[in-house]
Design a protein around this motif. Structure first.
Motif, PDB file in Angstrom:
ATOM      1  N   THR A   1       4.311  -6.736  -3.011  1.00 33.82           N
ATOM      2  CA  THR A   1       2.941  -6.546  -2.531  1.00 33.82           C
ATOM      3  C   THR A   1       2.554  -5.080  -2.646  1.00 33.82           C
ATOM      4  OG1 THR A   1       3.287  -8.326  -0.930  1.00 33.82           O
ATOM      5  CG2 THR A   1       1.393  -6.886  -0.560  1.00 33.82           C
ATOM      6  N   PRO A   2       1.411  -4.772  -3.272  1.00 32.05           N
ATOM      7  CA  PRO A   2       0.985  -3.366  -3.358  1.00 32.05           C
ATOM      8  C   PRO A   2       0.728  -2.776  -1.968  1.00 32.05           C
ATOM      9  CG  PRO A   2      -0.376  -4.788  -4.767  1.00 32.05           C
ATOM     10  CD  PRO A   2       0.484  -5.683  -3.926  1.00 32.05           C
ATOM     11  N   LEU A   3       0.905  -1.462  -1.868  1.00 30.28           N
ATOM     12  CA  LEU A   3       0.600  -0.768  -0.620  1.00 30.28           C
ATOM     13  C   LEU A   3      -0.892  -0.897  -0.339  1.00 30.28           C
ATOM     14  CD1 LEU A   3       2.677   2.516  -1.074  1.00 30.28           C
ATOM     15  CD2 LEU A   3       3.324   0.447   0.171  1.00 30.28           C
ATOM     16  N   ARG A   4      -1.238  -1.028   0.920  1.00 31.52           N
ATOM     17  CA  ARG A   4      -2.642  -1.156   1.305  1.00 31.52           C
ATOM     18  C   ARG A   4      -3.295   0.213   1.324  1.00 31.52           C
ATOM     19  NH1 ARG A   4      -1.910  -3.567   7.014  1.00 31.52           N
ATOM     20  NH2 ARG A   4      -0.560  -1.759   7.003  1.00 31.52           N
ATOM     21  N   SER A   5      -4.614   0.242   1.188  1.00 29.95           N
ATOM     22  CA  SER A   5      -5.358   1.499   1.304  1.00 29.95           C
ATOM     23  C   SER A   5      -6.720   1.210   1.925  1.00 29.95           C
ATOM     24  CB  SER A   5      -5.529   2.168  -0.067  1.00 29.95           C
ATOM     25  OG  SER A   5      -6.284   1.334  -0.919  1.00 29.95           O
TER      26      SER A   5
ATOM     27  N   ASP B   1       0.045  -7.565  13.411  1.00 29.77           N
ATOM     28  CA  ASP B   1       1.397  -7.162  12.990  1.00 29.77           C
ATOM     29  C   ASP B   1       1.927  -5.985  13.806  1.00 29.77           C
ATOM     30  OD1 ASP B   1      -0.569  -5.470  11.396  1.00 29.77           O
ATOM     31  OD2 ASP B   1       1.337  -4.533  10.841  1.00 29.77           O
ATOM     32  N   LYS B   2       1.109  -5.433  14.703  1.00 31.15           N
ATOM     33  CA  LYS B   2       1.502  -4.345  15.616  1.00 31.15           C
ATOM     34  C   LYS B   2       2.005  -3.094  14.866  1.00 31.15           C
ATOM     35  CE  LYS B   2       2.773  -7.581  19.281  1.00 31.15           C
ATOM     36  NZ  LYS B   2       1.487  -7.670  19.882  1.00 31.15           N
ATOM     37  N   GLY B   3       1.471  -2.862  13.673  1.00 30.49           N
ATOM     38  CA  GLY B   3       1.840  -1.661  12.910  1.00 30.49           C
ATOM     39  C   GLY B   3       3.100  -1.805  12.072  1.00 30.49           C
ATOM     40  N   LEU B   4       3.719  -2.979  12.103  1.00 31.33           N
ATOM     41  CA  LEU B   4       4.974  -3.149  11.358  1.00 31.33           C
ATOM     42  C   LEU B   4       4.774  -3.048   9.850  1.00 31.33           C
ATOM     43  CD1 LEU B   4       6.703  -6.001  13.387  1.00 31.33           C
ATOM     44  CD2 LEU B   4       7.137  -3.551  13.489  1.00 31.33           C
ATOM     45  N   ILE B   5       3.640  -3.553   9.357  1.00 33.34           N
ATOM     46  CA  ILE B   5       3.388  -3.458   7.909  1.00 33.34           C
ATOM     47  C   ILE B   5       3.264  -1.994   7.509  1.00 33.34           C
ATOM     48  CG2 ILE B   5       1.777  -4.007   6.043  1.00 33.34           C
ATOM     49  CD1 ILE B   5       1.135  -6.634   7.567  1.00 33.34           C
ATOM     50  N   LYS B   6       2.565  -1.194   8.300  1.00 29.46           N
ATOM     51  CA  LYS B   6       2.415   0.231   7.993  1.00 29.46           C
ATOM     52  C   LYS B   6       3.774   0.933   8.022  1.00 29.46           C
ATOM     53  CE  LYS B   6       0.379   4.068   7.031  1.00 29.46           C
ATOM     54  NZ  LYS B   6       0.017   4.306   5.621  1.00 29.46           N
ATOM     55  N   CYS B   7       4.612   0.621   9.005  1.00 21.57           N
ATOM     56  CA  CYS B   7       5.949   1.231   9.082  1.00 21.57           C
ATOM     57  C   CYS B   7       6.773   0.879   7.839  1.00 21.57           C
ATOM     58  CB  CYS B   7       6.674   0.771  10.342  1.00 21.57           C
ATOM     59  SG  CYS B   7       5.921   1.381  11.853  1.00 21.57           S
ATOM     60  N   TRP B   8       6.686  -0.364   7.415  1.00 20.14           N
ATOM     61  CA  TRP B   8       7.392  -0.826   6.221  1.00 20.14           C
ATOM     62  C   TRP B   8       6.874  -0.103   4.978  1.00 20.14           C
ATOM     63  CZ3 TRP B   8       5.239  -4.430   2.490  1.00 20.14           C
ATOM     64  CH2 TRP B   8       6.164  -4.949   1.591  1.00 20.14           C
TER      65      TRP B   8
ATOM     66  N   ILE C   1       5.490   2.854   4.902  1.00 22.49           N
ATOM     67  CA  ILE C   1       5.984   4.237   4.993  1.00 22.49           C
ATOM     68  C   ILE C   1       7.430   4.293   4.507  1.00 22.49           C
ATOM     69  CG2 ILE C   1       6.656   6.064   6.618  1.00 22.49           C
ATOM     70  CD1 ILE C   1       4.097   5.269   8.243  1.00 22.49           C
ATOM     71  N   GLY C   2       8.234   3.307   4.884  1.00 20.65           N
ATOM     72  CA  GLY C   2       9.615   3.244   4.414  1.00 20.65           C
ATOM     73  C   GLY C   2       9.685   3.151   2.899  1.00 20.65           C
ATOM     74  N   ARG C   3       8.839   2.334   2.309  1.00 24.27           N
ATOM     75  CA  ARG C   3       8.802   2.207   0.850  1.00 24.27           C
ATOM     76  C   ARG C   3       8.458   3.547   0.196  1.00 24.27           C
ATOM     77  NH1 ARG C   3       4.950  -2.733  -0.564  1.00 24.27           N
ATOM     78  NH2 ARG C   3       5.445  -2.016  -2.663  1.00 24.27           N
TER      79      ARG C   3
END
Length: 129
Positions: free
Chosen positions: A11-15, A27-34, A36-38
């Motif tokens: 999945t492409p990073l969101r913007s 998602d409580k910010g989990l997608i953003k944390c993931w 950032i990890g990528r």
């Protein structure tokens, strides 16, 4: 009822999202944390390799370990787990209703990642050495 957050590594990073959309959505910010990890995996390949070797390095969220403590177990944030999965190049796969325990390959510390903030919020902070 499971509250599973899953996104494929393809999945492409969101913007273009605002703060509420990034951190306060279901998602409580989990997608953003993931995500950032990528991004960090690309910038810090040595850190990504440590995560791939099942280490739990100190990151920006509670859950990482830099050394063994007397008590060989502690609690960590699901946000740490999401970032760690991103660093490893894995799909994001977290159930918001369950705890998940991982053992750091370097320190043998067991970290239980939990949705219950009270379990790790008042935990004695680990100083980086």
């Amino acid at each position: 009822m499971t509250q599973r957050i899953h996104r494929s590594i393809d999945t492409p990073l969101r913007s273009g999202l605002n703060r509420d959309e990034l951190w306060e959505a279901a998602d409580k910010g989990l997608i953003k944390c993931w995500e950032i990890g990528r991004q960090r995996a690309a910038r810090f390949p040595d850190l990504a390799q440590r995560c791939l070797a099942d280490e739990l390095p100190v990151l920006g969220w509670k859950g990482g370990v830099s050394r063994s403590l007397k008590k060989l177990e502690k609690y960590g944030s699901l946000k740490y787990l999401a970032q760690w999965q991103g660093l490893r190049g894995e799909d994001l796969d977290i159930d918001l209703s369950e705890e998940r325990a991982l053992t750091c390959s370097r320190t043998n510390m067991v970290v239980t990642f939990t949705p219950d903030r009270s379990k790790y919020f008042n935990q004695v902070a680990e100083a980086e050495v």
